[in-house]
Motif scaffolding. Sequence first.
Motif, PDB file in Angstrom:
ATOM      1  N   ARG A  37    -141.616 -15.992-151.713  1.00 47.05           N
ATOM      2  CA  ARG A  37    -142.370 -16.346-150.518  1.00 47.05           C
ATOM      3  C   ARG A  37    -143.187 -17.594-150.818  1.00 47.05           C
ATOM      4  NH1 ARG A  37    -143.779 -12.824-146.361  1.00 47.05           N
ATOM      5  NH2 ARG A  37    -145.351 -13.642-144.922  1.00 47.05           N
ATOM      6  N   VAL A  38    -143.169 -18.540-149.892  1.00 51.38           N
ATOM      7  CA  VAL A  38    -143.874 -19.803-150.092  1.00 51.38           C
ATOM      8  C   VAL A  38    -144.421 -20.273-148.754  1.00 51.38           C
ATOM      9  CG1 VAL A  38    -141.792 -21.203-149.765  1.00 51.38           C
ATOM     10  CG2 VAL A  38    -143.670 -22.084-151.172  1.00 51.38           C
ATOM     11  N   GLN A  39    -145.493 -21.037-148.801  1.00 47.80           N
ATOM     12  CA  GLN A  39    -146.068 -21.588-147.578  1.00 47.80           C
ATOM     13  C   GLN A  39    -145.260 -22.799-147.107  1.00 47.80           C
ATOM     14  OE1 GLN A  39    -150.200 -22.438-148.325  1.00 47.80           O
ATOM     15  NE2 GLN A  39    -150.804 -20.312-147.942  1.00 47.80           N
ATOM     16  N   PRO A  40    -145.325 -23.110-145.821  1.00 48.72           N
ATOM     17  CA  PRO A  40    -144.649 -24.320-145.328  1.00 48.72           C
ATOM     18  C   PRO A  40    -145.068 -25.546-146.122  1.00 48.72           C
ATOM     19  CG  PRO A  40    -145.373 -22.981-143.493  1.00 48.72           C
ATOM     20  CD  PRO A  40    -145.950 -22.342-144.734  1.00 48.72           C
ATOM     21  N   GLY A  41    -144.092 -26.375-146.446  1.00 47.54           N
ATOM     22  CA  GLY A  41    -144.346 -27.552-147.263  1.00 47.54           C
ATOM     23  C   GLY A  41    -144.174 -27.306-148.748  1.00 47.54           C
ATOM     24  N   GLY A  42    -144.018 -26.056-149.122  1.00 45.28           N
ATOM     25  CA  GLY A  42    -143.874 -25.720-150.527  1.00 45.28           C
ATOM     26  C   GLY A  42    -142.463 -25.910-151.051  1.00 45.28           C
ATOM     27  N   SER A  43    -142.267 -25.537-152.321  1.00 44.27           N
ATOM     28  CA  SER A  43    -140.982 -25.727-152.989  1.00 44.27           C
ATOM     29  C   SER A  43    -140.549 -24.457-153.707  1.00 44.27           C
ATOM     30  CB  SER A  43    -141.078 -26.863-154.022  1.00 44.27           C
ATOM     31  OG  SER A  43    -141.400 -28.091-153.414  1.00 44.27           O
ATOM     32  N   LEU A  44    -139.253 -24.299-153.811  1.00 43.38           N
ATOM     33  CA  LEU A  44    -138.640 -23.242-154.611  1.00 43.38           C
ATOM     34  C   LEU A  44    -137.380 -23.802-155.255  1.00 43.38           C
ATOM     35  CD1 LEU A  44    -138.807 -20.082-152.285  1.00 43.38           C
ATOM     36  CD2 LEU A  44    -140.081 -20.429-154.406  1.00 43.38           C
ATOM     37  N   ARG A  45    -137.000 -23.209-156.379  1.00 47.61           N
ATOM     38  CA  ARG A  45    -135.741 -23.585-157.036  1.00 47.61           C
ATOM     39  C   ARG A  45    -134.919 -22.326-157.259  1.00 47.61           C
ATOM     40  NH1 ARG A  45    -134.148 -25.277-163.023  1.00 47.61           N
ATOM     41  NH2 ARG A  45    -132.555 -26.863-162.625  1.00 47.61           N
ATOM     42  N   LEU A  46    -133.744 -22.304-156.658  1.00 47.88           N
ATOM     43  CA  LEU A  46    -132.831 -21.186-156.825  1.00 47.88           C
ATOM     44  C   LEU A  46    -131.835 -21.506-157.938  1.00 47.88           C
ATOM     45  CD1 LEU A  46    -131.950 -20.372-153.090  1.00 47.88           C
ATOM     46  CD2 LEU A  46    -133.904 -19.606-154.438  1.00 47.88           C
ATOM     47  N   SER A  47    -131.421 -20.461-158.651  1.00 46.62           N
ATOM     48  CA  SER A  47    -130.362 -20.634-159.634  1.00 46.62           C
ATOM     49  C   SER A  47    -129.371 -19.483-159.513  1.00 46.62           C
ATOM     50  CB  SER A  47    -130.924 -20.710-161.049  1.00 46.62           C
ATOM     51  OG  SER A  47    -131.488 -19.474-161.431  1.00 46.62           O
ATOM     52  N   CYS A  48    -128.133 -19.758-159.885  1.00 42.09           N
ATOM     53  CA  CYS A  48    -127.071 -18.753-159.818  1.00 42.09           C
ATOM     54  C   CYS A  48    -126.112 -19.001-160.966  1.00 42.09           C
ATOM     55  CB  CYS A  48    -126.350 -18.834-158.487  1.00 42.09           C
ATOM     56  SG  CYS A  48    -124.921 -17.748-158.349  1.00 42.09           S
ATOM     57  N   ALA A  49    -126.031 -18.049-161.882  1.00 46.44           N
ATOM     58  CA  ALA A  49    -125.130 -18.137-163.027  1.00 46.44           C
ATOM     59  C   ALA A  49    -123.963 -17.199-162.816  1.00 46.44           C
ATOM     60  CB  ALA A  49    -125.865 -17.790-164.307  1.00 46.44           C
ATOM     61  N   ALA A  50    -122.748 -17.736-162.935  1.00 37.71           N
ATOM     62  CA  ALA A  50    -121.532 -16.944-162.753  1.00 37.71           C
ATOM     63  C   ALA A  50    -120.882 -16.686-164.101  1.00 37.71           C
ATOM     64  CB  ALA A  50    -120.563 -17.674-161.834  1.00 37.71           C
ATOM     65  N   ASN A  77    -121.828 -22.621-166.166  1.00 40.00           N
ATOM     66  CA  ASN A  77    -121.326 -22.069-164.888  1.00 40.00           C
ATOM     67  C   ASN A  77    -122.486 -21.699-163.964  1.00 40.00           C
ATOM     68  OD1 ASN A  77    -118.690 -22.371-165.647  1.00 40.00           O
ATOM     69  ND2 ASN A  77    -118.346 -20.229-166.149  1.00 40.00           N
ATOM     70  N   THR A  78    -123.443 -22.600-163.874  1.00 40.01           N
ATOM     71  CA  THR A  78    -124.657 -22.336-163.106  1.00 40.01           C
ATOM     72  C   THR A  78    -124.857 -23.397-162.046  1.00 40.01           C
ATOM     73  OG1 THR A  78    -125.690 -21.233-164.993  1.00 40.01           O
ATOM     74  CG2 THR A  78    -127.153 -22.001-163.246  1.00 40.01           C
ATOM     75  N   VAL A  79    -125.273 -22.960-160.874  1.00 39.74           N
ATOM     76  CA  VAL A  79    -125.593 -23.882-159.788  1.00 39.74           C
ATOM     77  C   VAL A  79    -127.051 -23.678-159.404  1.00 39.74           C
ATOM     78  CG1 VAL A  79    -124.793 -22.272-157.982  1.00 39.74           C
ATOM     79  CG2 VAL A  79    -124.873 -24.731-157.519  1.00 39.74           C
ATOM     80  N   TYR A  80    -127.709 -24.775-159.054  1.00 39.78           N
ATOM     81  CA  TYR A  80    -129.121 -24.766-158.701  1.00 39.78           C
ATOM     82  C   TYR A  80    -129.308 -25.334-157.293  1.00 39.78           C
ATOM     83  CZ  TYR A  80    -129.524 -24.475-163.789  1.00 39.78           C
ATOM     84  OH  TYR A  80    -129.393 -24.106-165.099  1.00 39.78           O
ATOM     85  N   LEU A  81    -130.374 -24.907-156.650  1.00 39.35           N
ATOM     86  CA  LEU A  81    -130.756 -25.492-155.368  1.00 39.35           C
ATOM     87  C   LEU A  81    -132.261 -25.729-155.406  1.00 39.35           C
ATOM     88  CD1 LEU A  81    -129.655 -26.337-152.557  1.00 39.35           C
ATOM     89  CD2 LEU A  81    -130.466 -24.123-151.712  1.00 39.35           C
ATOM     90  N   GLN A  82    -132.652 -26.998-155.497  1.00 39.13           N
ATOM     91  CA  GLN A  82    -134.061 -27.369-155.428  1.00 39.13           C
ATOM     92  C   GLN A  82    -134.415 -27.567-153.962  1.00 39.13           C
ATOM     93  OE1 GLN A  82    -136.462 -27.707-157.910  1.00 39.13           O
ATOM     94  NE2 GLN A  82    -137.868 -27.961-156.174  1.00 39.13           N
ATOM     95  N   MET A  83    -135.382 -26.798-153.489  1.00 39.07           N
ATOM     96  CA  MET A  83    -135.766 -26.839-152.084  1.00 39.07           C
ATOM     97  C   MET A  83    -137.206 -27.319-151.977  1.00 39.07           C
ATOM     98  SD  MET A  83    -134.045 -23.276-150.759  1.00 39.07           S
ATOM     99  CE  MET A  83    -135.144 -22.256-151.721  1.00 39.07           C
ATOM    100  N   ASN A  84    -137.393 -28.464-151.362  1.00 35.77           N
ATOM    101  CA  ASN A  84    -138.715 -29.051-151.155  1.00 35.77           C
ATOM    102  C   ASN A  84    -139.031 -29.112-149.665  1.00 35.77           C
ATOM    103  OD1 ASN A  84    -138.892 -29.535-153.963  1.00 35.77           O
ATOM    104  ND2 ASN A  84    -137.924 -31.549-153.730  1.00 35.77           N
ATOM    105  N   SER A  85    -140.300 -29.312-149.364  1.00 36.63           N
ATOM    106  CA  SER A  85    -140.754 -29.432-147.963  1.00 36.63           C
ATOM    107  C   SER A  85    -140.198 -28.299-147.110  1.00 36.63           C
ATOM    108  CB  SER A  85    -140.326 -30.787-147.387  1.00 36.63           C
ATOM    109  OG  SER A  85    -140.843 -31.855-148.149  1.00 36.63           O
ATOM    110  N   LEU A  86    -140.335 -27.100-147.610  1.00 42.02           N
ATOM    111  CA  LEU A  86    -139.754 -25.944-146.924  1.00 42.02           C
ATOM    112  C   LEU A  86    -140.415 -25.704-145.576  1.00 42.02           C
ATOM    113  CD1 LEU A  86    -139.253 -23.676-150.015  1.00 42.02           C
ATOM    114  CD2 LEU A  86    -137.474 -24.208-148.338  1.00 42.02           C
ATOM    115  N   LYS A  87    -139.595 -25.241-144.634  1.00 43.35           N
ATOM    116  CA  LYS A  87    -140.039 -24.971-143.273  1.00 43.35           C
ATOM    117  C   LYS A  87    -139.800 -23.499-142.941  1.00 43.35           C
ATOM    118  CE  LYS A  87    -138.443 -29.582-141.866  1.00 43.35           C
ATOM    119  NZ  LYS A  87    -137.549 -30.332-140.934  1.00 43.35           N
ATOM    120  N   PRO A  88    -140.514 -22.954-141.973  1.00 44.08           N
ATOM    121  CA  PRO A  88    -140.283 -21.548-141.593  1.00 44.08           C
ATOM    122  C   PRO A  88    -138.822 -21.279-141.225  1.00 44.08           C
ATOM    123  CG  PRO A  88    -142.348 -22.310-140.656  1.00 44.08           C
ATOM    124  CD  PRO A  88    -141.697 -23.510-141.282  1.00 44.08           C
TER     125      PRO A  88
END
Length: 122
Positions: free
Chosen positions: A11-24, A76-87
């Motif tokens: 959970r993050v506030q609007p404008g915040g950032s998260l980084r997802l990772s997925c290892a297969a 075998n990993t993919v990442y998603l850097q998410m910035n300026s998150l919106k609702p």
Amino acid sequence: QVQFVESGGGRVQPGGSLRLSCAASGSIFSILDMGWYRQGPGQQRELVATITNGGSTNYTDSVKGRFTITRDNAQNTVYLQMNSLKPEDTAVYYCNVHFIPIASRKITLRSWGQGTQVTVSS
């Protein structure tokens, strides 16, 4: 059979950032494309971003300039850097891999991760 380890949601506030990772891991000879999809409440699953084994990327218009997809081929990993998150980015995010299985190198298969929840709210 392919196993996934997804992490980074939360959970993050609007404008915040998260980084997802997925290892297969598992019965994978070679991974072709990797990607992230999302499914918001009451919505269909939609593509967010994809990346080829050569590093070419594709993004849905709503995340261009805010999200960045990368991959580590050795892990075998993919990442998603998410910035300026919106609702409206609130959704369950799923990774997807398009791969050649060890059992048969004449076909390709797709497999999905279990999903990780991203909530953007003040």
